[in-house]
Design a protein around this motif. Structure first.
Motif, mmCIF file in Angstrom:
data_model
loop_
_atom_site.group_PDB
_atom_site.id
_atom_site.type_symbol
_atom_site.label_atom_id
_atom_site.label_comp_id
_atom_site.label_asym_id
_atom_site.label_seq_id
_atom_site.Cartn_x
_atom_site.Cartn_y
_atom_site.Cartn_z
ATOM 1 N N SER A 93 -0.035 -0.745 0.014
ATOM 2 C CA SER A 93 -1.122 -0.096 0.747
ATOM 3 C C SER A 93 -2.402 -0.068 -0.076
ATOM 4 C CB SER A 93 -0.700 1.324 1.130
ATOM 5 O OG SER A 93 -1.684 1.956 1.909
ATOM 6 N N MET A 94 -2.258 -0.003 -1.394
ATOM 7 C CA MET A 94 -3.417 0.025 -2.281
ATOM 8 C C MET A 94 -3.999 -1.364 -2.494
ATOM 9 S SD MET A 94 -3.692 2.169 -5.863
ATOM 10 C CE MET A 94 -3.519 0.906 -7.111
ATOM 11 N N GLY A 95 -3.340 -2.368 -1.936
ATOM 12 C CA GLY A 95 -3.863 -3.726 -2.031
ATOM 13 C C GLY A 95 -3.401 -4.494 -3.248
ATOM 14 N N VAL A 96 -2.348 -4.010 -3.904
ATOM 15 C CA VAL A 96 -1.841 -4.647 -5.116
ATOM 16 C C VAL A 96 -0.662 -5.553 -4.766
ATOM 17 C CG1 VAL A 96 -0.790 -4.233 -7.391
ATOM 18 C CG2 VAL A 96 -2.572 -2.694 -6.526
ATOM 19 N N ALA A 97 -0.597 -6.730 -5.377
ATOM 20 C CA ALA A 97 0.531 -7.635 -5.171
ATOM 21 C C ALA A 97 1.792 -7.000 -5.754
ATOM 22 C CB ALA A 97 0.259 -8.977 -5.847
ATOM 23 N N VAL A 98 2.849 -6.931 -4.947
ATOM 24 C CA VAL A 98 4.103 -6.296 -5.367
ATOM 25 C C VAL A 98 5.258 -7.244 -5.060
ATOM 26 C CG1 VAL A 98 5.595 -4.282 -5.169
ATOM 27 C CG2 VAL A 98 3.144 -4.032 -4.799
#
Length: 275
Positions: A93-98
């Motif tokens: 949701s924070m826009g970080v690749a996971v």
């Protein structure tokens, strides 16, 4: 371009037990996950542009089928385990690749991501943020390095040799001989770090050892080496451009408010890249 690869599971554990000491045994429902969000965001605020987080979506992996004593999720405190999946959702949701790992482990995810990123000529350096010993095998010169957030130490190839006594490429062999208590395999009795380094520097990998050197323990050493060797074949992304942080998703504000991360959402907006 510097690519930052973060061990999300390690960070979750680190924040969980740090908060427990601070709160005198009480566990805020999303406290550790919020701590990890804050750590990742702080990296962005201080200049990180390309980053990804590998997590253990489940603790067990293919290695559990190979060695009965390999680490499992047994013993992980419920309050900590309950934050595994919310952390992944919050980072997305924070826009970080996971990369939530299932058949493989988070360490395999980091190793795979390091391989893909290092293959891009535009990448100046790949920093792997974890203290786990097995990730030392991924270090290459001064371009792929391992960073221990707590000790502030950065291990390049020279640093790996100074710490373990062997080159990064021999770390799986080293761990096969001395074991890794964190992962649940004991190594070979009677072989400590000094002896292991001496044998490996003299003979090379354990496949090159004289047949009688390990005797009946040879097959066990090979098995432990399989456990210690990180997989680098996970197809996590095609190009490092996918790791560029471009800001939170539209859903992050409401999600952050729900888990008590409104302050993180505000900081995200201030950290938005200018272009």
């Amino acid at each position: 371009m510097i690519v930052h690869l973060i061990d999300g599971t390690y960070e979750l554990f680190r924040h969980f037990y740090g908060l427990r000491r601070f709160h005198k045994g009480e566990d805020p429902p999303f406290g550790a996950a919020l701590g990890v969000l804050g750590t990742v965001l702080q990296m962005i605020e201080t200049g990180a542009t390309h980053l990804g987080v590998a997590t253990d979506h489940v603790v067990e992996s293919f290695r559990n089928d190979l060695w009965a004593g390999y680490k499992t999720g047994e013993g992980i405190e419920p309050a900590l385990f309950a934050q595994f999946h919310p952390l992944e959702e919050a980072l997305v949701s924070m826009g970080v690749a996971v990369w939530p790992m299932v058949e493989l482990e988070a360490d395999d995810g980091l190793a795979s991501a390091a391989r893909i990123a290092a293959a891009d000529e535009r990448v100046e350096k790949v920093s792997i943020w974890t203290p786990d010993k097995d990730l030392a095998q991924c270090v290459r010169g001064g371009r792929v390095v391992q960073v221990d957030r707590r000790s502030k130490k950065i291990l390049d190839e020279k640093g790996v040799r100074e710490k373990f006594g062997v080159d990064p490429i021999l770390i799986p062999d080293y761990l096969a001989l001395v074991g890794d208590a964190a992962d649940g395999y004991p190594g070979l009795p009677g072989i400590g770090p000094v002896t292991a380094a001496r044998l490996l520097n003299r003979h090379g990998s354990i496949e090159s050892f004289p047949p009688d050197l390990l005797g009946g323990r040879r097959d066990l050493a090979f098995l432990f080496k399989v456990l210690a060797t990180l997989r680098t074949d996970a197809a996590l992304f095609e190009t490092v451009d996918e790791l560029r942080w471009r800001g939170p998703t539209d859903a992050f504000a409401s999600y952050a408010e729900r888990i008590g991360a409104a302050r993180v959402a505000e900081r995200c907006l201030k950290a938005l890249p200018s272009s």
